[in-house]
Design a protein around this motif. Structure first.
Motif, PDB file in Angstrom:
ATOM      1  N   HIS A 122      46.410  44.731  33.448  1.00 51.45           N
ATOM      2  CA  HIS A 122      47.404  44.448  32.074  1.00 51.45           C
ATOM      3  C   HIS A 122      48.134  45.786  31.862  1.00 51.45           C
ATOM      4  O   HIS A 122      47.266  47.148  31.947  1.00 51.45           O
ATOM      5  N   ILE A 123      49.093  45.888  31.650  1.00 50.16           N
ATOM      6  CA  ILE A 123      49.896  47.016  31.333  1.00 50.16           C
ATOM      7  C   ILE A 123      49.912  47.086  29.755  1.00 50.16           C
ATOM      8  O   ILE A 123      50.347  45.985  28.951  1.00 50.16           O
ATOM      9  N   LEU A 124      49.621  48.287  29.192  1.00 46.91           N
ATOM     10  CA  LEU A 124      49.509  48.475  27.683  1.00 46.91           C
ATOM     11  C   LEU A 124      50.311  49.283  27.044  1.00 46.91           C
ATOM     12  O   LEU A 124      50.963  50.223  27.718  1.00 46.91           O
ATOM     13  N   ASP A 125      50.542  49.023  25.929  1.00 45.40           N
ATOM     14  CA  ASP A 125      51.520  50.149  25.309  1.00 45.40           C
ATOM     15  C   ASP A 125      50.631  51.333  24.309  1.00 45.40           C
ATOM     16  O   ASP A 125      49.295  51.519  24.742  1.00 45.40           O
ATOM     17  N   GLU A 126      51.402  52.229  23.826  1.00 45.63           N
ATOM     18  CA  GLU A 126      50.863  53.124  23.002  1.00 45.63           C
ATOM     19  C   GLU A 126      49.566  52.725  22.129  1.00 45.63           C
ATOM     20  O   GLU A 126      48.563  53.449  21.638  1.00 45.63           O
ATOM     21  N   PHE A 127      49.544  51.372  21.669  1.00 47.62           N
ATOM     22  CA  PHE A 127      48.598  50.879  21.017  1.00 47.62           C
ATOM     23  C   PHE A 127      47.589  49.881  21.417  1.00 47.62           C
ATOM     24  O   PHE A 127      46.778  49.381  20.781  1.00 47.62           O
ATOM     25  N   ASP A 128      47.478  50.348  22.639  1.00 47.07           N
ATOM     26  CA  ASP A 128      46.556  49.396  23.700  1.00 47.07           C
ATOM     27  C   ASP A 128      46.783  47.789  23.675  1.00 47.07           C
ATOM     28  O   ASP A 128      45.831  47.153  23.665  1.00 47.07           O
ATOM     29  N   LYS A 129      47.989  47.746  23.134  1.00 47.43           N
ATOM     30  CA  LYS A 129      48.269  45.963  23.310  1.00 47.43           C
ATOM     31  C   LYS A 129      48.902  45.617  24.609  1.00 47.43           C
ATOM     32  O   LYS A 129      49.703  46.342  25.032  1.00 47.43           O
ATOM     33  N   THR A 130      48.518  44.486  25.286  1.00 46.22           N
ATOM     34  CA  THR A 130      49.054  44.114  26.315  1.00 46.22           C
ATOM     35  C   THR A 130      50.438  43.744  26.240  1.00 46.22           C
ATOM     36  O   THR A 130      51.040  42.737  25.396  1.00 46.22           O
ATOM     37  N   VAL A 131      51.210  44.188  27.045  1.00 49.09           N
ATOM     38  CA  VAL A 131      52.782  44.070  27.007  1.00 49.09           C
ATOM     39  C   VAL A 131      53.276  43.394  28.451  1.00 49.09           C
ATOM     40  O   VAL A 131      54.382  43.055  28.467  1.00 49.09           O
ATOM     41  N   LEU A 132      52.249  43.427  29.245  1.00 47.29           N
ATOM     42  CA  LEU A 132      52.628  42.761  30.710  1.00 47.29           C
ATOM     43  C   LEU A 132      51.415  42.282  31.735  1.00 47.29           C
ATOM     44  O   LEU A 132      50.429  43.390  31.471  1.00 47.29           O
ATOM     45  N   HIS A 133      51.568  41.182  32.257  1.00 50.91           N
ATOM     46  CA  HIS A 133      50.240  40.873  33.105  1.00 50.91           C
ATOM     47  C   HIS A 133      50.694  40.964  34.600  1.00 50.91           C
ATOM     48  O   HIS A 133      52.052  40.623  34.856  1.00 50.91           O
ATOM     49  N   VAL A 134      50.060  41.778  35.149  1.00 46.82           N
ATOM     50  CA  VAL A 134      50.391  41.920  36.746  1.00 46.82           C
ATOM     51  C   VAL A 134      49.189  41.362  37.500  1.00 46.82           C
ATOM     52  O   VAL A 134      48.202  41.819  37.629  1.00 46.82           O
ATOM     53  N   GLN A 135      49.697  40.260  38.219  1.00 50.07           N
ATOM     54  CA  GLN A 135      48.701  39.538  38.834  1.00 50.07           C
ATOM     55  C   GLN A 135      49.037  39.753  40.277  1.00 50.07           C
ATOM     56  O   GLN A 135      50.020  39.525  41.106  1.00 50.07           O
ATOM     57  N   VAL A 136      47.900  40.303  41.175  1.00 50.16           N
ATOM     58  CA  VAL A 136      47.876  40.857  42.473  1.00 50.16           C
ATOM     59  C   VAL A 136      47.037  39.739  43.345  1.00 50.16           C
ATOM     60  O   VAL A 136      45.906  39.474  42.998  1.00 50.16           O
ATOM     61  N   GLU A 137      47.602  39.041  44.224  1.00 52.43           N
ATOM     62  CA  GLU A 137      46.823  37.920  45.058  1.00 52.43           C
ATOM     63  C   GLU A 137      46.997  38.127  46.601  1.00 52.43           C
ATOM     64  O   GLU A 137      48.158  38.650  46.884  1.00 52.43           O
ATOM     65  N   LYS A 138      45.869  38.072  47.166  1.00 49.72           N
ATOM     66  CA  LYS A 138      45.754  38.014  48.685  1.00 49.72           C
ATOM     67  C   LYS A 138      45.373  36.483  49.096  1.00 49.72           C
ATOM     68  O   LYS A 138      44.513  36.170  48.727  1.00 49.72           O
ATOM     69  N   ILE A 139      46.542  35.979  49.656  1.00 53.08           N
ATOM     70  CA  ILE A 139      46.557  34.438  49.614  1.00 53.08           C
ATOM     71  C   ILE A 139      46.209  34.199  51.192  1.00 53.08           C
ATOM     72  O   ILE A 139      47.031  34.476  52.033  1.00 53.08           O
ATOM     73  N   ARG A 140      45.370  33.252  51.638  1.00 50.04           N
ATOM     74  CA  ARG A 140      45.022  32.722  52.953  1.00 50.04           C
ATOM     75  C   ARG A 140      45.230  31.100  53.085  1.00 50.04           C
ATOM     76  O   ARG A 140      44.688  30.602  51.861  1.00 50.04           O
ATOM     77  N   ALA A 141      45.901  30.673  54.267  1.00 55.01           N
ATOM     78  CA  ALA A 141      45.643  29.288  54.384  1.00 55.01           C
ATOM     79  C   ALA A 141      44.826  29.032  55.874  1.00 55.01           C
ATOM     80  O   ALA A 141      45.552  29.574  56.858  1.00 55.01           O
ATOM     81  N   GLY A 142      43.603  28.691  55.552  1.00 54.55           N
ATOM     82  CA  GLY A 142      42.808  28.627  56.928  1.00 54.55           C
ATOM     83  C   GLY A 142      42.700  30.233  57.665  1.00 54.55           C
ATOM     84  O   GLY A 142      42.365  31.195  56.880  1.00 54.55           O
ATOM     85  N   THR A 143      42.906  30.188  58.735  1.00 59.57           N
ATOM     86  CA  THR A 143      43.010  31.553  59.561  1.00 59.57           C
ATOM     87  C   THR A 143      44.507  32.069  59.645  1.00 59.57           C
ATOM     88  O   THR A 143      44.576  32.959  60.448  1.00 59.57           O
ATOM     89  N   ALA A 144      45.608  31.476  58.732  1.00 53.82           N
ATOM     90  CA  ALA A 144      46.754  32.320  58.765  1.00 53.82           C
ATOM     91  C   ALA A 144      46.640  33.516  58.329  1.00 53.82           C
ATOM     92  O   ALA A 144      45.874  33.959  57.774  1.00 53.82           O
TER      93      ALA A 144
END
Length: 509
Positions: A122-144
């Motif tokens: 979560h990216i927060l502003d100066e009031f600790d309010k969430t202003v952006l969500h950053v989702q980080v994924e490591k994605i696999r399909a079987g052994t790919a």
């Protein structure tokens, strides 16, 4: 203006290092990572993808999303292990109504399984309010190999933070459009979205030889047959059989209409064998059509009489299951496999050493197309012009076949002509075909229902009630058939009008 997600693909990504990078410029709060498995669904012909949507299941929820802008269109909680009956599960709204049109009678199939390790920052502003969500994924399909995906999910009213973080990450990641990411994910699962279509999908050139053009058309039709055979065997849905049959009919149409391209003697056996293959599935297809029309038949009767149709549909379903097994045996049998293999070999080497080429062998494809399209159009005009209210049904059937063959020729050679003009003619022809096709279907359904009525059930009383209900349906079908017959003149007059005549002569004469 609605804000949309920003998607970036990285060669590699370490969530901790990404947090450090973001923390140097923003206040960032990382959540505990979690794992998620997604199973993507679509129809055999990729109906959802072709309509700009994707569907996946994660945990106990189905999500319908737009692959154009990565928006969630609707979600459905689904805790049962029973597969989702998709249309009924989604609430009645604009989305579900659209899906009914998109999916029609096709079944949803698993299209890819992906396992993800997800961490949200979560990216927060100066009031600790969430202003952006950053989702980080490591994605696999079987052994790919791993796909590293970072998704920026904006919060309404905080565009500046979204823009700033996106600018920072574009320096180390590759921004992709949602459609590109979807293809990347399904590709990792071994799928190519949109790969199958029953459409001709052939691109011909005007100066191509008639033989080369015809081979391209026939190879495409053989491809459709082979693609649908496993779906028929697995009984995925009724459309696999339908597409297979259409490909067989189109093949027979090519061999019957386009002459003097292959030596007549060399294709004689193939014409006979493909005719037999088509006939082998006639009964199965008829039963499929009856069962698909169950709700329509029930709607023809008062509510109190509808349960009396149950014996009829039980009988039809039993017959259908039997015919399905019989046709699968034909499809997997040595004779059918030999036919398809020999046909493939013939198409790859259609001439024999020392044999004289037929007269249209080297003719330019566009000349061949004009010749046969205008010839068939002339036949349709001549036969249609003789039909009136007292003309026997057999003549309407002949005209229906003539129109179908004309439509096939358009489909085979459409890439050779201006698309806008060809589309105009096809639409007008289709309206005439719809009239003739419905009339023929109504006649066939009445005849088949009368035959079914003669078959007994175990309970005589039940048989009488079912026969009465079936008789009611036959009466309604007959009534509709008369309406369709009266509409023929209008349909044919529109098809044979002056504008159409002028356009046919301009393109094909």
């Amino acid at each position: 203006m609605e804000q949309v997600n920003t998607l970036l693909v990285f060669d590699s990504v370490d969530p901790n290092r990404l947090i450090d990078t973001l923390s140097q410029n923003f206040s960032a709060e990382a959540k505990t990572p979690h794992r998620e498995r997604r199973i993507y669904y679509d129809t055999f012909d990729w109906a959802l993808y072709n309509s700009g949507m994707s569907l996946y299941r994660s945990s106990h929820e189905y999500s319908l999303r737009s692959i154009q802008d990565d928006r969630t269109l609707q979600t459905v909680e689904w805790k049962s292990n029973t597969p989702l009956n998709f249309i009924e599960a989604f609430s009645e709204n604009v989305v579900s109504e659209k899906l009914k049109k998109v999916l029609a009678i096709r079944a949803l199939l698993p299209r890819g399984r992906l396992d993800s390790q997800i961490r949200t920052i979560h990216i927060l502003d100066e009031f600790d309010k969430t202003v952006l969500h950053v989702q980080v994924e490591k994605i696999r399909a079987g052994t790919a190999s791993v796909i590293n995906l970072v998704t920026l999910k904006p919060v309404r009213g905080y565009r500046k933070h979204h823009r700033q973080v996106a600018q920072l990450l574009r320096g180390i990641g590759d921004e992709r459009k949602p459609t590109e990411v979807f293809k990347l994910l399904l590709g990792a699962a071994g799928e190519t979205p949109g790969e199958y279509s029953s459409n001709m999908r052939v691109q011909l050139s005007p100066d191509m030889t008639a033989r080369d053009a015809t081979v391209i058309i026939l190879e495409r039709l053989l491809e459709v047959m082979r693609q649908n055979a496993p779906g028929i065997t697995a009984d995925i849905d009724t459309e696999c059989l339908h597409d297979f049959r259409v490909a067989v009919r189109r093949t027979r149409s090519v061999l019957g209409q386009i002459k003097d391209v292959f030596p007549a003697e060399s294709i004689k056996t193939f014409k006979k064998r493909f005719a037999e293959l088509g006939q082998a599935s006639n009964k199965l297809r008829d039963l499929d059509v009856f069962l698909l029309n169950k709700q329509r038949y029930e709607a023809m009767l008062p509510a109190a009489f509808r349960p009396q149709l149950s014996p009829l549909f039980k009988l039809l379903q039993s017959d259908r299951d039997k015919r399905q097994k019989e046709f699968v045996s034909v499809l997997k049998g040595r004779s059918c496999q030999s036919l398809l293999n020999k046909w493939e070999t013939f198409l790859s080497s259609p001439t024999q050493d020392g044999a004289e080429n037929p007269k249209d062998y080297d003719r330019p494809a566009i000349e061949l197309a004009r010749k046969y399209i205008f010839k068939r159009y002339t036949q349709v005009m001549a036969l249609g012009g003789t039909i009136n209210d007292s003309t026997p049904d057999e003549e309407l059937h002949r005209l229906r076949i003539q129109c179908k063959n004309l439509r096939y020729l358009f489909e085979f050679f459409s890439s050779l002509f201006p698309q806008a003009k060809a589309t105009t003619l096809i639409k007008q022809l289709k309206r005439l075909q719809d009239n003739l096709g419905e009339y023929n279907d109504l006649a066939l359904q009445q005849s088949q229902l009368e035959s079914i009525m003669s078959r007994s059930t175990k309970k005589q009383n039940e048989n009488v009630q079912s026969a009465a209900a079936t008789g009611g349906i036959i009466a309604m079908l007959h009534q509709r058939q008369q309406v369709v017959r009266k509409a023929f003149s209008k349909s044919f007059n529109e098809f044979s009008g002056g504008k159409n005549k002028k356009l046919y002569r301009e393109l094909f004469a």
